[in-house]
Design an enzyme around this catalytic site. Structure first.
Site, PDB file in Angstrom:
ATOM      1  N   HIS A 127       9.615   0.669 -27.283  1.00  0.00           N
ATOM      2  CA  HIS A 127       9.436   1.823 -26.381  1.00  0.00           C
ATOM      3  C   HIS A 127       8.750   2.986 -27.093  1.00  0.00           C
ATOM      4  O   HIS A 127       9.049   4.145 -26.808  1.00  0.00           O
ATOM      5  CB  HIS A 127      10.777   2.267 -25.758  1.00  0.00           C
ATOM      6  CG  HIS A 127      11.172   1.419 -24.583  1.00  0.00           C
ATOM      7  ND1 HIS A 127      10.682   1.624 -23.319  1.00  0.00           N
ATOM      8  CD2 HIS A 127      11.978   0.335 -24.506  1.00  0.00           C
ATOM      9  CE1 HIS A 127      11.180   0.704 -22.502  1.00  0.00           C
ATOM     10  NE2 HIS A 127      11.969  -0.091 -23.198  1.00  0.00           N
ATOM     11  N   ASP A 160       5.211   2.341 -27.916  1.00  0.00           N
ATOM     12  CA  ASP A 160       3.753   2.091 -27.827  1.00  0.00           C
ATOM     13  C   ASP A 160       3.086   3.118 -26.906  1.00  0.00           C
ATOM     14  O   ASP A 160       1.932   3.479 -27.103  1.00  0.00           O
ATOM     15  CB  ASP A 160       3.430   0.642 -27.404  1.00  0.00           C
ATOM     16  CG  ASP A 160       3.978   0.223 -26.059  1.00  0.00           C
ATOM     17  OD1 ASP A 160       4.888   0.900 -25.526  1.00  0.00           O
ATOM     18  OD2 ASP A 160       3.501  -0.797 -25.525  1.00  0.00           O
ATOM     19  N   GLY A 167      10.673 -12.868 -16.980  1.00  0.00           N
ATOM     20  CA  GLY A 167      11.701 -11.821 -16.899  1.00  0.00           C
ATOM     21  C   GLY A 167      12.600 -11.814 -18.113  1.00  0.00           C
ATOM     22  O   GLY A 167      13.749 -11.385 -18.050  1.00  0.00           O
ATOM     23  N   SER A 224       6.914 -10.886 -22.254  1.00  0.00           N
ATOM     24  CA  SER A 224       5.549 -10.619 -21.794  1.00  0.00           C
ATOM     25  C   SER A 224       4.891 -11.774 -21.066  1.00  0.00           C
ATOM     26  O   SER A 224       3.716 -12.085 -21.291  1.00  0.00           O
ATOM     27  CB  SER A 224       4.647 -10.189 -22.952  1.00  0.00           C
ATOM     28  OG  SER A 224       5.112  -9.012 -23.498  1.00  0.00           O
ATOM     29  N   ASP A 245       1.924  -5.380 -25.321  1.00  0.00           N
ATOM     30  CA  ASP A 245       1.983  -6.767 -24.871  1.00  0.00           C
ATOM     31  C   ASP A 245       0.596  -7.387 -24.756  1.00  0.00           C
ATOM     32  O   ASP A 245       0.354  -8.509 -25.214  1.00  0.00           O
ATOM     33  CB  ASP A 245       2.698  -6.853 -23.519  1.00  0.00           C
ATOM     34  CG  ASP A 245       4.078  -6.224 -23.556  1.00  0.00           C
ATOM     35  OD1 ASP A 245       4.550  -5.897 -24.666  1.00  0.00           O
ATOM     36  OD2 ASP A 245       4.672  -6.056 -22.484  1.00  0.00           O
TER      37      ASP A 245
HETATM   38  C1  GLA Z   1       7.300  -3.582 -22.150  1.00  0.00           C
HETATM   39  C2  GLA Z   1       5.939  -2.888 -22.046  1.00  0.00           C
HETATM   40  C3  GLA Z   1       5.384  -2.548 -23.431  1.00  0.00           C
HETATM   41  C4  GLA Z   1       6.428  -1.819 -24.274  1.00  0.00           C
HETATM   42  C5  GLA Z   1       7.767  -2.527 -24.242  1.00  0.00           C
HETATM   43  C6  GLA Z   1       8.848  -1.751 -24.946  1.00  0.00           C
HETATM   44  O1  GLA Z   1       7.152  -4.829 -22.742  1.00  0.00           O
HETATM   45  O2  GLA Z   1       5.019  -3.701 -21.357  1.00  0.00           O
HETATM   46  O3  GLA Z   1       4.213  -1.798 -23.306  1.00  0.00           O
HETATM   47  O4  GLA Z   1       6.542  -0.482 -23.884  1.00  0.00           O
HETATM   48  O5  GLA Z   1       8.197  -2.784 -22.915  1.00  0.00           O
HETATM   49  O6  GLA Z   1       8.574  -1.628 -26.294  1.00  0.00           O
END
Ligand code: GLA
Length: 403
Positions: A44, A46, A130, A134, A180
């Site tokens: 959290h 990026d 889920g 990613s 991701d």
């Molecule tokens: C999801 C988002 C990413 C990142 C993560 C948490 O995967 O797609 O961009 O913010 O949460 O690190």
């Protein structure tokens, strides 16, 4: 054996080709693959100009396709109904919803003036959905790679990742960061993708020690980033930065956050503390990995999890339980560190451990988690794998890239 093996890419490609044949009666002329990712540390942040350290999994979305001579794309998947997407006009979000990731990527090509020809496609995936791994970025990056092949134009990797991120923002409504799509697009075998999210530069860091294993444990508690929790966290960090009067989190110190604690107010002050601390932890973790200092790495992963649980509030009881079990196994049992990975609110944990103990650790995670929650987890190990690419098509040797 508790650690679930990865389905070989060639097998996924054959299943995708079979799906295409059954649904549309045609043979694949192009096949694209793009991996999911696991993040070792840097969560959290990026979207806060931070550093993140994911790698591309050996689990991927594979799409087999061929042109169809129609003015539309027809895309099927075992996960949902066939989507029919007219291509004469700029593509908009629609039904079925799962195909919005595909629609958003097609739109990105259209917006660049790249005419997408009619095509039929079938999607298969070995990325758990889920699960915070990613699967959506993998679908976006596989689609973009396929469209590069279909349009005969190749995008710079960075541009491709950003196009996919925009698809997620606009067509799925998730204001995600760049982690991701960068991990899926830039990933390489035996390399971590260390991303400086301020400069937007990925650095490929060797991760080759056979003595180290990364275990991914999917809690099977479903995570849904479209339901607002993710966007709310991002908003908290934007509010925090505005109150602090800075233009980048990289210019904020912990002393700044502490001095402004009351003004920031709860929960923005705790969110801010997470961001500043997690950036520092990720930098420290990258150094520790480079130096082979595993003793330093474990506590950084533990602190990351606790911060995500208490300050950022994106964990859940099941993620906490899985991390606690890894903690109980501890260094004597071969665990170096464990934490939740990805967006949170369910999903997976990542456990770094000694390879010789990986199977025993996975068995213990499985048994103790099942006993504590009544939920059967899905546990596997992955080494860093290749990023998005065409694995079959004109100019590619049979089997090339599919290894
Ligand atoms: C999801 C988002 C990413 C990142 C993560 C948490 O995967 O797609 O961009 O913010 O949460 O690190």
């Amino acid at each position: 054996m508790t650690l679930l093996p990865a389905t070989p890419l060639a097998e996924l490609a054959a299943a995708a080709a079979g799906g295409l044949r059954d649904a549309f009666g045609s043979d694949a002329t192009l096949t694209a693959a793009a991996p999911g990712r696991v993040n070792l540390i840097g969560e959290h942040i990026d979207y806060c100009d931070g550093f993140v350290m994911p790698f591309a999994l050996d689990r991927a979305v594979v799409i087999a396709a061929t042109t169809n001579g129609r003015g539309e794309a027809r895309i099927g998947s075992t996960a949902g109904e066939v989507a029919v997407i007219p291509l004469a006009e700029p593509v908009e979000p629609g039904q079925p919803k799962w195909a919005n990731y595909v629609r958003g990527v097609i739109r990105g090509f259209q917006d660049r003036g790249l005419a997408v020809p009619g095509f039929d496609a079938w999607v298969v995936s070995s990325v758990p959905m889920g699960a915070g791994l990613s699967s959506s970025a993998a679908l976006e990056c596989a689609t973009a790679t396929l469209l590069e092949g279909l349009t005969g134009s190749s995008l710079a990797t960075r541009e491709k990742a950003l196009l996919c991120q925009r698809a997620e923002h606009v067509f799925a409504g998730v204001p995600c960061g760049i982690m991701d799509q960068f991990a899926s697009a830039f990933g390489e075998a035996d390399r971590l993708v260390l991303i400086d999210c301020r400069s937007g530069e990925p650095t490929l860091v060797p991760f080759t020690d056979p003595g180290l294993t990364v275990i991914v444990a999917n809690t099977n508690v479903h995570h849904e980033l479209t339901d607002g929790g993710y966007a709310a966290r991002r908003k908290n960090t934007e509010d925090g930065l505005a109150i602090l009067g800075k233009s980048s989190w990289r210019d904020v110190t912990m002393a700044d956050v502490e001095a402004a604690w009351e003004r920031l107010g709860d929960p923005v002050n705790r969110r801010s503390r997470h961001v500043v601390a997690e950036i520092a932890r990720t930098v420290a973790a990258a150094r520790a990995l480079e130096a082979g200092d595993m003793a330093a790495l474990g506590p950084l992963m533990t602190a990351s999890h606790e911060s995500l649980r208490d300050d950022f509030e994106v964990s859940c009881p099941e993620l906490d339980t899985m991390v606690e079990i890894a903690g109980r196994i501890g260094g004597d049992g071969g665990v170096i560190g464990a934490r939740m990975t990805g967006g949170g609110f369910g999903g997976s944990t990542v456990t770094l451990c000694d390879s010789g103990r990986a199977e025993a650790i996975a068995a213990r995670l499985h048994a103790d988690y099942l006993a504590a929650t009544g939920i059967r987890p899905e546990i596997f190990a992955s080494r860093p794998a290749a990023g998005a690419r065409l694995i079959a098509g004109p100019g590619l040797q049979p089997g090339q890239g599919a290894g």
